[in-house]
Scaffold this motif. Structure first.
Motif, PDB file in Angstrom:
ATOM      1  N   TYR A 122       0.841  -1.204   0.000  1.00  0.00           N
ATOM      2  CA  TYR A 122       0.000   0.000   0.000  1.00  0.00           C
ATOM      3  C   TYR A 122       0.873   1.250   0.000  1.00  0.00           C
ATOM      4  O   TYR A 122       0.633   2.198  -0.760  1.00  0.00           O
ATOM      5  CB  TYR A 122      -0.948  -0.014   1.207  1.00  0.00           C
ATOM      6  CG  TYR A 122      -1.740   1.259   1.356  1.00  0.00           C
ATOM      7  CD1 TYR A 122      -2.837   1.503   0.542  1.00  0.00           C
ATOM      8  CD2 TYR A 122      -1.386   2.210   2.314  1.00  0.00           C
ATOM      9  CE1 TYR A 122      -3.555   2.664   0.672  1.00  0.00           C
ATOM     10  CE2 TYR A 122      -2.099   3.375   2.445  1.00  0.00           C
ATOM     11  CZ  TYR A 122      -3.182   3.604   1.624  1.00  0.00           C
ATOM     12  OH  TYR A 122      -3.891   4.765   1.753  1.00  0.00           O
ATOM     13  N   ASN A 123       1.902   1.251   0.852  1.00  0.00           N
ATOM     14  CA  ASN A 123       2.806   2.404   0.922  1.00  0.00           C
ATOM     15  C   ASN A 123       3.576   2.602  -0.383  1.00  0.00           C
ATOM     16  O   ASN A 123       3.811   3.743  -0.820  1.00  0.00           O
ATOM     17  CB  ASN A 123       3.764   2.269   2.096  1.00  0.00           C
ATOM     18  CG  ASN A 123       3.078   2.515   3.423  1.00  0.00           C
ATOM     19  OD1 ASN A 123       2.065   3.216   3.483  1.00  0.00           O
ATOM     20  ND2 ASN A 123       3.587   1.925   4.496  1.00  0.00           N
ATOM     21  N   GLU A 124       3.970   1.520  -1.041  1.00  0.00           N
ATOM     22  CA  GLU A 124       4.672   1.622  -2.319  1.00  0.00           C
ATOM     23  C   GLU A 124       3.747   2.244  -3.370  1.00  0.00           C
ATOM     24  O   GLU A 124       4.143   3.142  -4.125  1.00  0.00           O
ATOM     25  CB  GLU A 124       5.153   0.251  -2.788  1.00  0.00           C
ATOM     26  CG  GLU A 124       6.376  -0.266  -2.070  1.00  0.00           C
ATOM     27  CD  GLU A 124       6.774  -1.659  -2.566  1.00  0.00           C
ATOM     28  OE1 GLU A 124       6.152  -2.174  -3.529  1.00  0.00           O
ATOM     29  OE2 GLU A 124       7.716  -2.216  -1.999  1.00  0.00           O
ATOM     30  N   ARG A 125       2.537   1.742  -3.427  1.00  0.00           N
ATOM     31  CA  ARG A 125       1.565   2.281  -4.392  1.00  0.00           C
ATOM     32  C   ARG A 125       1.244   3.742  -4.068  1.00  0.00           C
ATOM     33  O   ARG A 125       1.137   4.574  -4.960  1.00  0.00           O
ATOM     34  CB  ARG A 125       0.270   1.464  -4.382  1.00  0.00           C
ATOM     35  CG  ARG A 125       0.436   0.048  -4.756  1.00  0.00           C
ATOM     36  CD  ARG A 125       0.615  -0.076  -6.255  1.00  0.00           C
ATOM     37  NE  ARG A 125       0.724  -1.493  -6.575  1.00  0.00           N
ATOM     38  CZ  ARG A 125       1.517  -1.976  -7.487  1.00  0.00           C
ATOM     39  NH1 ARG A 125       2.250  -1.165  -8.198  1.00  0.00           N
ATOM     40  NH2 ARG A 125       1.578  -3.258  -7.717  1.00  0.00           N
ATOM     41  N   PHE A 126       1.070   4.036  -2.818  1.00  0.00           N
ATOM     42  CA  PHE A 126       0.781   5.404  -2.402  1.00  0.00           C
ATOM     43  C   PHE A 126       1.946   6.323  -2.753  1.00  0.00           C
ATOM     44  O   PHE A 126       1.744   7.454  -3.215  1.00  0.00           O
ATOM     45  CB  PHE A 126       0.468   5.444  -0.904  1.00  0.00           C
ATOM     46  CG  PHE A 126       0.024   6.788  -0.434  1.00  0.00           C
ATOM     47  CD1 PHE A 126      -1.225   7.293  -0.784  1.00  0.00           C
ATOM     48  CD2 PHE A 126       0.854   7.587   0.354  1.00  0.00           C
ATOM     49  CE1 PHE A 126      -1.647   8.529  -0.354  1.00  0.00           C
ATOM     50  CE2 PHE A 126       0.447   8.831   0.776  1.00  0.00           C
ATOM     51  CZ  PHE A 126      -0.805   9.308   0.427  1.00  0.00           C
ATOM     52  N   ALA A 127       3.174   5.832  -2.575  1.00  0.00           N
ATOM     53  CA  ALA A 127       4.357   6.619  -2.925  1.00  0.00           C
ATOM     54  C   ALA A 127       4.397   6.854  -4.431  1.00  0.00           C
ATOM     55  O   ALA A 127       4.736   7.952  -4.891  1.00  0.00           O
ATOM     56  CB  ALA A 127       5.624   5.929  -2.438  1.00  0.00           C
ATOM     57  N   ASP A 128       4.051   5.831  -5.215  1.00  0.00           N
ATOM     58  CA  ASP A 128       4.006   5.982  -6.667  1.00  0.00           C
ATOM     59  C   ASP A 128       2.974   7.026  -7.075  1.00  0.00           C
ATOM     60  O   ASP A 128       3.231   7.894  -7.918  1.00  0.00           O
ATOM     61  CB  ASP A 128       3.677   4.646  -7.344  1.00  0.00           C
ATOM     62  CG  ASP A 128       4.824   3.656  -7.274  1.00  0.00           C
ATOM     63  OD1 ASP A 128       5.968   4.098  -7.005  1.00  0.00           O
ATOM     64  OD2 ASP A 128       4.573   2.446  -7.498  1.00  0.00           O
ATOM     65  N   ASP A 137       3.586  10.590  -8.868  1.00  0.00           N
ATOM     66  CA  ASP A 137       2.872  10.981 -10.091  1.00  0.00           C
ATOM     67  C   ASP A 137       2.161  12.320  -9.908  1.00  0.00           C
ATOM     68  O   ASP A 137       2.175  13.178 -10.796  1.00  0.00           O
ATOM     69  CB  ASP A 137       1.863   9.909 -10.495  1.00  0.00           C
ATOM     70  CG  ASP A 137       2.535   8.638 -10.998  1.00  0.00           C
ATOM     71  OD1 ASP A 137       3.742   8.698 -11.335  1.00  0.00           O
ATOM     72  OD2 ASP A 137       1.856   7.585 -11.054  1.00  0.00           O
ATOM     73  N   LEU A 138       1.526  12.495  -8.759  1.00  0.00           N
ATOM     74  CA  LEU A 138       0.856  13.767  -8.476  1.00  0.00           C
ATOM     75  C   LEU A 138       1.857  14.918  -8.407  1.00  0.00           C
ATOM     76  O   LEU A 138       1.580  16.023  -8.892  1.00  0.00           O
ATOM     77  CB  LEU A 138       0.055  13.675  -7.174  1.00  0.00           C
ATOM     78  CG  LEU A 138      -1.219  12.841  -7.230  1.00  0.00           C
ATOM     79  CD1 LEU A 138      -1.837  12.735  -5.836  1.00  0.00           C
ATOM     80  CD2 LEU A 138      -2.204  13.448  -8.206  1.00  0.00           C
ATOM     81  N   GLN A 139       3.018  14.650  -7.825  1.00  0.00           N
ATOM     82  CA  GLN A 139       4.056  15.693  -7.748  1.00  0.00           C
ATOM     83  C   GLN A 139       4.532  16.063  -9.153  1.00  0.00           C
ATOM     84  O   GLN A 139       4.722  17.246  -9.458  1.00  0.00           O
ATOM     85  CB  GLN A 139       5.234  15.218  -6.887  1.00  0.00           C
ATOM     86  CG  GLN A 139       6.295  16.272  -6.663  1.00  0.00           C
ATOM     87  CD  GLN A 139       5.765  17.464  -5.886  1.00  0.00           C
ATOM     88  OE1 GLN A 139       4.947  17.324  -4.979  1.00  0.00           O
ATOM     89  NE2 GLN A 139       6.215  18.642  -6.250  1.00  0.00           N
TER      90      GLN A 139
END
Length: 114
Positions: free
Chosen positions: A13-19, A23-25
């Protein structure tokens, strides 16, 4: 295969959230780099205005140069006309009286000898 543990799910979950965060950044950076339509139109307007002013200045300079050339040509013609008038004056003031004196002397000697 076994079911993932809670820690494994959290890590995924944290990896996906970081991705997603990355992407948002990246999207935010792209949006920040974009120029607004109003700004673009304003820049285009002022750019076109600057171009128009530059063209007007160039035309004014060309017209001034042409006017200077016309004035120089008119001045040159006036000087040439003045020189011709001076030559006529010189001829009539110096040469004609000398010729008249010679004519009088010639007529006087011819008339005295006849």
């Amino acid at each position: 295969m076994s079911e993932p543990t809670a820690g494994e799910l959290e890590r995924r979950y944290n990896e996906r959230f970081a991705d997603v965060r990355d992407d948002l950044q990246n999207l935010q950076n792209l949006i920040d780099k974009r120029v607004s339509v109003e700004r673009y139109q304003t820049d285009q307007h002022y750019g076109a205005e600057a171009d128009r002013q530059l063209i007007e200045r160039i035309k004014a300079i060309e017209e001034a140069r042409q006017e200077e050339a016309r004035q120089a040509d008119a001045d040159r013609r006036a000087v040439e006309a003045q020189r011709r008038a001076d030559k006529r004056l010189l001829f009539s003031a110096l040469v004609v009286p000398v010729l008249l004196v010679f004519l009088q002397v010639y007529l006087a000697t011819r008339g005295a000898g006849a």
